[in-house]
Design an enzyme around this catalytic site. Structure first.
Site, short mmCIF file in Angstrom:
data_model
loop_
_atom_site.label_atom_id
_atom_site.label_comp_id
_atom_site.label_asym_id
_atom_site.label_seq_id
_atom_site.Cartn_x
_atom_site.Cartn_y
_atom_site.Cartn_z
N THR A 187 0.83 -1.20 0.00
CA THR A 187 0.00 0.00 0.00
C THR A 187 0.86 1.25 0.00
O THR A 187 1.96 1.23 0.53
CB THR A 187 -0.86 0.04 1.29
OG1 THR A 187 -1.61 -1.17 1.40
CG2 THR A 187 -1.81 1.22 1.31
N GLY A 241 -4.22 -6.38 5.44
CA GLY A 241 -5.46 -5.64 5.62
C GLY A 241 -6.44 -6.26 6.58
O GLY A 241 -7.11 -5.55 7.35
#
Length: 327
Positions: A187, A241
């Protein structure tokens, strides 16, 4: 890239420093960064440094802090050498690259997209959701159709050469065992504050390599991968996540800051809660990055290896995060 953009980026990058173990302005005074200096841009991992440069350039051009965090991470979405953000990112186990992104301003406005295919800049699509619809999140084919309606081009669905090579290698065993700081290094999250104290954040990713088709991580989920509140501060997350979603990590950090914790204290508490709520923590990397309204910075991760970029109008530096488990 314009000549002006190249010049600004090279100027910022040329002054880049690496400051091991520094996680707050209080510790960074010797690097010539001044506590509370605005504008301030933070972003995750090494690719955050050129992204910060793009964000600072947008502010210098007169853009808003929301413009800055959008165009900052667009730089990473454009980076063909990056295998964890953008359409060049590593695919899911079906060989398809799907993208997630979110954006939020300090007044509570936000937008996100999840499980998007064939759109080069999901962060800009997320902003369109924020600005042009009554919704917060669009997903899958609906998000793609909205992009088309907004005039965004649809890219040919094919893997980049590096992603295809890696995918074919993975298919030899089809073993799903992410390696922390590699597959979990998935990310770019960016948070920023302008000269007037307005805040915004953005987050964009191609997600975990070789994930199940349809999997969505924390990046497009407001409160998990990103949360911003002009009254308090901002936080963003990186890593696995699922582990971050389980504790609403970024929202948790902002709320802890609202209660009086420093950004560093809030990030450390979030990591402790994440460790308590997730099994097999030795195989999970997750990290948090935060700033408060005073310009204080915090960062903390489960394991060593997480770093972030910090930029003002004067400097753009890489900083090592502290970690719960020592290497």
């Amino acid at each position: 890239m314009s000549q002006r953009r190249k010049f600004i980026k090279q100027s910022l990058m040329g002054s880049a420093l690496f400051i091991p173990g520094v996680t707050s302005f209080a510790e960074a005074k010797s690097s010539s960064i001044i506590k509370g200096e605005n504008p301030l841009i933070l972003s995750t991992w090494n690719h955050g440094q050129p992204a910060n440069a793009a964000a600072v350039e947008k502010l210098k051009e007169g853009g808003s802090i929301v413009d800055a965090v959008e165009f900052g991470v667009r730089d990473t979405e454009n980076d063909l050498s990056n295998l964890s953000v953008g359409l060049q990112g590593l695919p899911d186990r079906e060989g398809i690259t799907t993208l997630d992104a979110s954006i939020m301003s300090g007044d509570g406005q936000c937008g996100s997209v999840a499980f998007v295919r064939q759109i080069k800049h999901p962060i800009s699509l997320a902003r369109m959701v924020m600005d042009e619809t009554p919704h917060v999140m669009l997903a899958g084919e609906g998000a793609r159709q909205f992009a088309i309606a907004q005039g965004m081009p649809v890219e040919k669905e094919e893997l980049s050469p590096e992603a295809e090579k890696a995918y074919l290698k993975w298919k030899e065993t089809s073993l799903y065992k992410p390696i922390i700081n590699i597959e979990n290094h998935d990310t770019i999250g960016m948070i920023g504050m302008d000269a007037q104290g307005n805040m915004a954040g953005s987050c964009t990713t191609s997600g975990l390599a070789y994930k199940m088709h349809g999997r969505v991580g924390d990046s497009p989920i407001i409160g998990a991968g990103l949360f911003v509140d002009n009254e308090v501060g901002a936080a963003t997350a990186t890593g696995l996540g699922e582990s971050i979603i389980r504790i609403c990590g970024s929202f948790l950090i902002v709320e802890l800051m609202r209660q009086g914790r420093t950004p560093q204290e809030a990030c450390e508490e979030a990591v402790r809660r994440l460790i308590a709520k997730n099994k097999n923590i030795k195989d999970i990397q997750a990290g948090f990055l935060a700033m408060n309204k005073e310009g204080e910075v915090g960062a903390y991760a489960v394991h060593p290896g997480f770093n972030f970029a910090q930029a003002t109008l004067k400097e753009n530096v890489m900083i090592d995060s502290r970690s719960h488990f020592k290497g």
